[in-house]
Motif scaffolding. Structure first.
Motif, short mmCIF file in Angstrom:
data_model
loop_
_atom_site.label_atom_id
_atom_site.label_comp_id
_atom_site.label_asym_id
_atom_site.label_seq_id
_atom_site.Cartn_x
_atom_site.Cartn_y
_atom_site.Cartn_z
N SER A 147 0.83 -1.20 0.00
CA SER A 147 0.00 0.00 0.00
C SER A 147 0.86 1.25 0.00
N GLU A 148 0.31 2.35 -0.58
CA GLU A 148 1.04 3.60 -0.62
C GLU A 148 1.06 4.25 0.76
N SER A 149 2.11 4.99 1.03
CA SER A 149 2.23 5.69 2.30
C SER A 149 1.27 6.86 2.33
N PRO A 150 0.92 7.37 3.53
CA PRO A 150 0.04 8.54 3.62
C PRO A 150 0.59 9.74 2.85
N ALA A 151 1.93 9.92 2.87
CA ALA A 151 2.54 11.05 2.17
C ALA A 151 2.34 10.91 0.67
N ALA A 152 2.47 9.68 0.15
CA ALA A 152 2.28 9.46 -1.28
C ALA A 152 0.84 9.71 -1.68
N LEU A 153 -0.10 9.28 -0.83
CA LEU A 153 -1.51 9.50 -1.12
C LEU A 153 -1.84 10.98 -1.13
N ASP A 154 -1.27 11.73 -0.16
CA ASP A 154 -1.50 13.17 -0.11
C ASP A 154 -0.98 13.85 -1.37
N LYS A 155 0.19 13.39 -1.84
CA LYS A 155 0.78 13.96 -3.06
C LYS A 155 -0.11 13.69 -4.25
N THR A 156 -0.65 12.45 -4.34
CA THR A 156 -1.53 12.10 -5.44
C THR A 156 -2.80 12.95 -5.43
N ASP A 157 -3.36 13.17 -4.25
CA ASP A 157 -4.56 14.00 -4.11
C ASP A 157 -4.27 15.44 -4.52
N THR A 158 -3.09 15.93 -4.16
CA THR A 158 -2.72 17.30 -4.50
C THR A 158 -2.61 17.48 -6.01
N VAL A 159 -1.97 16.53 -6.68
CA VAL A 159 -1.83 16.60 -8.13
C VAL A 159 -3.21 16.57 -8.79
N ALA A 160 -4.09 15.72 -8.31
CA ALA A 160 -5.44 15.63 -8.87
C ALA A 160 -6.20 16.94 -8.68
N ALA A 161 -6.02 17.56 -7.52
CA ALA A 161 -6.70 18.83 -7.26
C ALA A 161 -6.20 19.93 -8.20
N VAL A 162 -4.89 19.94 -8.44
CA VAL A 162 -4.32 20.93 -9.35
C VAL A 162 -4.87 20.72 -10.77
N GLU A 163 -4.93 19.47 -11.20
CA GLU A 163 -5.46 19.17 -12.53
C GLU A 163 -6.91 19.63 -12.66
N LYS A 164 -7.70 19.40 -11.61
CA LYS A 164 -9.10 19.81 -11.64
C LYS A 164 -9.21 21.34 -11.67
N ALA A 165 -8.37 22.02 -10.91
CA ALA A 165 -8.40 23.48 -10.86
C ALA A 165 -8.10 24.08 -12.23
N PHE A 166 -7.10 23.51 -12.91
CA PHE A 166 -6.75 24.03 -14.23
C PHE A 166 -7.83 23.69 -15.26
N ALA A 167 -8.48 22.55 -15.09
CA ALA A 167 -9.59 22.21 -15.99
C ALA A 167 -10.72 23.23 -15.84
N ILE A 168 -10.99 23.63 -14.61
CA ILE A 168 -12.02 24.64 -14.36
C ILE A 168 -11.63 25.97 -15.00
N LEU A 169 -10.36 26.38 -14.85
CA LEU A 169 -9.90 27.64 -15.43
C LEU A 169 -10.00 27.62 -16.95
N GLU A 170 -9.68 26.48 -17.55
CA GLU A 170 -9.77 26.37 -19.01
C GLU A 170 -11.23 26.50 -19.46
N CYS A 171 -12.14 25.90 -18.73
CA CYS A 171 -13.56 26.02 -19.06
C CYS A 171 -14.02 27.48 -18.95
N LEU A 172 -13.62 28.14 -17.87
CA LEU A 172 -14.01 29.52 -17.66
C LEU A 172 -13.35 30.45 -18.68
N GLY A 173 -12.19 30.04 -19.19
CA GLY A 173 -11.52 30.84 -20.20
C GLY A 173 -12.22 30.81 -21.54
N ASN A 174 -13.02 29.75 -21.78
CA ASN A 174 -13.71 29.57 -23.07
C ASN A 174 -15.15 30.02 -23.04
#
Length: 289
Positions: free
Chosen positions: A2-29
């Motif tokens: 199993s992944e460590s808590p730190a690795a899981l937190d990092k994965t969640d952070t990357v996913a959140a950043v991707e979602k945030a940029f997806a939102i910005l791209e939608c709002l840009g269009n």
């Protein structure tokens, strides 16, 4: 394992950043979008979208209408993009030559590059005159109706140029706009051979534009440099004069970008000589009429 808590937190952070940029791209269009519409477009939960929007709103990248509660992107994104453009080598190296062109012609000077299926203005020197082309850095324009677009098309493989032109209907902006893919393709060999393209009231009535290529150290065209001016300020010698100024300026920029073809080196020397021989102190510039 199993992944460590730190690795899981990092994965969640990357996913959140991707979602945030997806939102910005939608709002840009699009403008004024609801949480529900964003969630549907991005296949995300409304709670996730709402949480990210509040964070982006707190950071100043998103604004919310007080009455409709709809969201839109703010100019903070444009400011961020502008800062990025200011830091690019091309814009920095072109700025001096563009300012010199602006002083000599007193007309609008643009530096444009390819952005998917259009051109985008990445730098601009404003005209001294009240009657001038209306444009802004970051604005996209069609390839087929602009001098910059024709230059960029002429220096790419013919198959790529044909594909880009065929990807959407060629909009007619004036009676002079080239209305077919074949009509545009027919002029590209001449543009490539002469290293200059013109828009003669094809994008806007009463407005002319002349553009030339800018090369990188590999000899690839990475941008085009142009001057735009109303036909009422175009004398018999004006196009020839502007073509000469543009070619010496683009040669100097290309040399700064590492391109040392024989004709580029000669034109760059001519550009330096032209600088040394510029008008008397107090000269107002402008084209010969």
């Amino acid at each position: 394992m199993s992944e460590s808590p730190a690795a899981l937190d990092k994965t969640d952070t990357v996913a959140a950043v991707e979602k945030a940029f997806a939102i910005l791209e939608c709002l840009g269009n699009q403008r004024d979008v609801s949480v529900t519409a964003l969630a549907q477009q991005l296949s995300l939960s409304k709670s996730s979208v709402h949480r990210l929007l509040q964070t982006l709103k707190a950071l100043g990248y998103v604004a919310q209408d007080g009455e409709s509660e709809l969201y839109r992107a703010t100019l903070r994104l444009f400011e961020l993009g502008g800062k990025a453009l200011e830091n690019t080598d091309l814009v920095r190296e072109a700025d001096e030559e563009m300012r010199r062109l602006g002083a000599l012609t007193r007309e609008t000077i643009h530096l444009g590059a390819l952005d998917e299926d259009a051109i985008i203005y990445i730098h601009k020197i404003e005209s001294d005159f009240g009657l001038r082309m209306q444009s802004r850095i970051g604005r996209r324009k069609p390839l087929h109706s602009t001098a910059i677009g024709k230059v960029l098309l002429a220096f790419m493989p013919a198959e790529q140029a044909h594909s880009l032109l065929s990807s959407q209907p060629l909009k007619l902006f004036t009676p002079r706009t080239l209305s077919s893919v074949d009509a545009v393709m027919d002029i590209l060999p001449r543009v490539r051979a002469q290293e200059v393209a013109e828009d003669d009231e094809e994008a806007e009535p009463g407005l002319r534009c002349i553009a030339v290529p800018v090369f990188d150290r590999f000899g690839h065209v990475i941008a085009a440099l142009s001057v735009s001016f109303p036909i009422m300020r175009c004398g018999a010698d004006t196009p020839h004069y502007y073509r000469s100024l543009l070619k010496t300026a683009s040669a100097a920029i290309s040399q700064k970008m590492g391109w040392h073809a024989p004709h580029i080196a000669k034109d760059a020397k001519d550009a330096k000589d032209a600088k040394d021989a510029e008008g008397e102190p107090g000269s107002t510039g402008g084209a010969p009429l």
